[in-house]
Design an enzyme around this catalytic site. Sequence first.
Site, short mmCIF file in Angstrom:
data_model
loop_
_atom_site.label_atom_id
_atom_site.label_comp_id
_atom_site.label_asym_id
_atom_site.label_seq_id
_atom_site.Cartn_x
_atom_site.Cartn_y
_atom_site.Cartn_z
N LYS A 21 0.83 -1.21 0.00
CA LYS A 21 0.00 0.00 0.00
C LYS A 21 0.87 1.26 0.00
O LYS A 21 2.08 1.19 0.25
CB LYS A 21 -0.91 -0.02 1.23
CG LYS A 21 -1.90 -1.21 1.24
CD LYS A 21 -2.81 -1.14 2.47
CE LYS A 21 -3.78 -2.31 2.49
NZ LYS A 21 -4.74 -2.22 3.62
N ASN B 127 -1.73 -0.30 7.22
CA ASN B 127 -1.18 -1.61 7.60
C ASN B 127 -0.35 -2.25 6.49
O ASN B 127 -0.21 -3.46 6.43
CB ASN B 127 -2.29 -2.52 8.11
CG ASN B 127 -3.38 -2.71 7.06
OD1 ASN B 127 -3.20 -2.33 5.91
ND2 ASN B 127 -4.48 -3.31 7.45
N HIS C 65 -1.91 -5.38 1.30
CA HIS C 65 -3.20 -5.99 1.00
C HIS C 65 -2.94 -7.35 0.40
O HIS C 65 -2.03 -7.50 -0.42
CB HIS C 65 -3.98 -5.14 -0.01
CG HIS C 65 -5.15 -5.88 -0.58
ND1 HIS C 65 -6.33 -6.05 0.13
CD2 HIS C 65 -5.30 -6.57 -1.75
CE1 HIS C 65 -7.15 -6.79 -0.60
NE2 HIS C 65 -6.56 -7.12 -1.75
N TYR D 247 -12.36 -2.86 -3.60
CA TYR D 247 -12.94 -2.89 -2.25
C TYR D 247 -14.47 -2.81 -2.28
O TYR D 247 -15.08 -2.36 -1.31
CB TYR D 247 -12.35 -1.76 -1.41
CG TYR D 247 -10.95 -2.04 -0.89
CD1 TYR D 247 -10.70 -3.15 -0.07
CD2 TYR D 247 -9.88 -1.21 -1.19
CE1 TYR D 247 -9.44 -3.42 0.42
CE2 TYR D 247 -8.60 -1.47 -0.70
CZ TYR D 247 -8.39 -2.57 0.10
OH TYR D 247 -7.13 -2.83 0.60
N GLU E 101 -9.78 -9.50 -8.04
CA GLU E 101 -8.87 -8.36 -7.89
C GLU E 101 -7.70 -8.34 -8.87
O GLU E 101 -7.34 -7.28 -9.40
CB GLU E 101 -8.28 -8.36 -6.47
CG GLU E 101 -9.33 -8.10 -5.40
CD GLU E 101 -8.78 -8.34 -4.00
OE1 GLU E 101 -7.55 -8.31 -3.82
OE2 GLU E 101 -9.59 -8.56 -3.09
P1 IDP Z 1 -7.51 -7.08 5.41
O1 IDP Z 1 -6.72 -6.04 4.61
O2 IDP Z 1 -6.68 -7.65 6.54
O3 IDP Z 1 -8.14 -8.15 4.55
P2 IDP Z 1 -10.19 -5.91 5.69
O4 IDP Z 1 -11.09 -6.15 6.84
O5 IDP Z 1 -10.52 -6.57 4.39
O6 IDP Z 1 -8.70 -6.29 6.16
O7 IDP Z 1 -10.11 -4.35 5.46
C1 IDP Z 1 -9.51 -3.80 4.31
C2 IDP Z 1 -8.63 -2.66 4.73
O8 IDP Z 1 -9.45 -1.61 5.25
C3 IDP Z 1 -7.65 -2.96 5.87
O9 IDP Z 1 -6.46 -3.60 5.43
C4 IDP Z 1 -7.38 -1.58 6.42
O10 IDP Z 1 -6.46 -0.85 5.62
C5 IDP Z 1 -8.76 -0.94 6.30
N1 IDP Z 1 -9.56 -1.10 7.52
C6 IDP Z 1 -10.15 -2.23 7.97
N2 IDP Z 1 -10.82 -2.01 9.12
C7 IDP Z 1 -10.65 -0.70 9.41
C8 IDP Z 1 -11.08 0.14 10.47
O11 IDP Z 1 -11.80 -0.29 11.41
N3 IDP Z 1 -10.69 1.45 10.43
C9 IDP Z 1 -9.91 1.94 9.41
N4 IDP Z 1 -9.48 1.20 8.39
C10 IDP Z 1 -9.83 -0.11 8.38
MG MG Z 2 -9.75 -8.07 3.18
#
Ligand code: IDP
Ligand code: MG
Length: 156
Positions: free
Chosen positions: A15, A118, A121, A55, A132
């Site tokens: 990212k 984080n 992805h 997304y 994707e």
């Molecule tokens: P993942 O990337 O571990 O699969 P997902 O639940 O699919 O996690 O969420 C996609 C992305 O959305 C996350 O990697 C993160 O960048 C963001 N995200 C997820 N939950 C939150 C939140 O509660 N607050 C802000 N950003 C979030």
């Molecule tokens: Mg995800």
Amino acid sequence: MASDNLRERAFVIIKPDGVQRGLVGEIIQRFERKGLRLVGLKMIHITLEQARRQYACHEGKPFYDSLIKFMTSGPSVAMVLEGRDAIALVRKLMGATDPLKSEPGTIRGDHSVDIKHNLVHGADSLESYQHEMPIYFAPDELFDYELALTGWMYYR
Ligand code: IDP
Ligand code: MG
């Protein structure tokens, strides 16, 4: 149980925060060292349309708008990695989304403190890979090749 398919493919994005923090090499190295091999790699600036398609499953969630803004805020690195159980392995190496749950030793566990920023992805299933990966890669941007070390890495 491990599958017999040594050629499962996983889709990963480093990212914009990973690029800004100079962690591209570190992150790719973790996947390569594990034994996954790169079959596609490029730097991209994700467009609004691409981010929304990727997304779509999160549309309507409280973090959706801020996630789309973040993912389109600067260059990212997209890749396709190949190996046995590549999708599950990638997710394991990434670590949990929540920084309080990502274990030390994982990419997120070692390098991130925020649930949004984080670093990586990874498509989490075959269905999400199929949804994707084509958003970012054309078929001729993926490479089929053998690694000489395959026989030393896999029991067959
Ligand atoms: P993942 O990337 O571990 O699969 P997902 O639940 O699919 O996690 O969420 C996609 C992305 O959305 C996350 O990697 C993160 O960048 C963001 N995200 C997820 N939950 C939150 C939140 O509660 N607050 C802000 N950003 C979030
Ligand atoms: Mg995800």
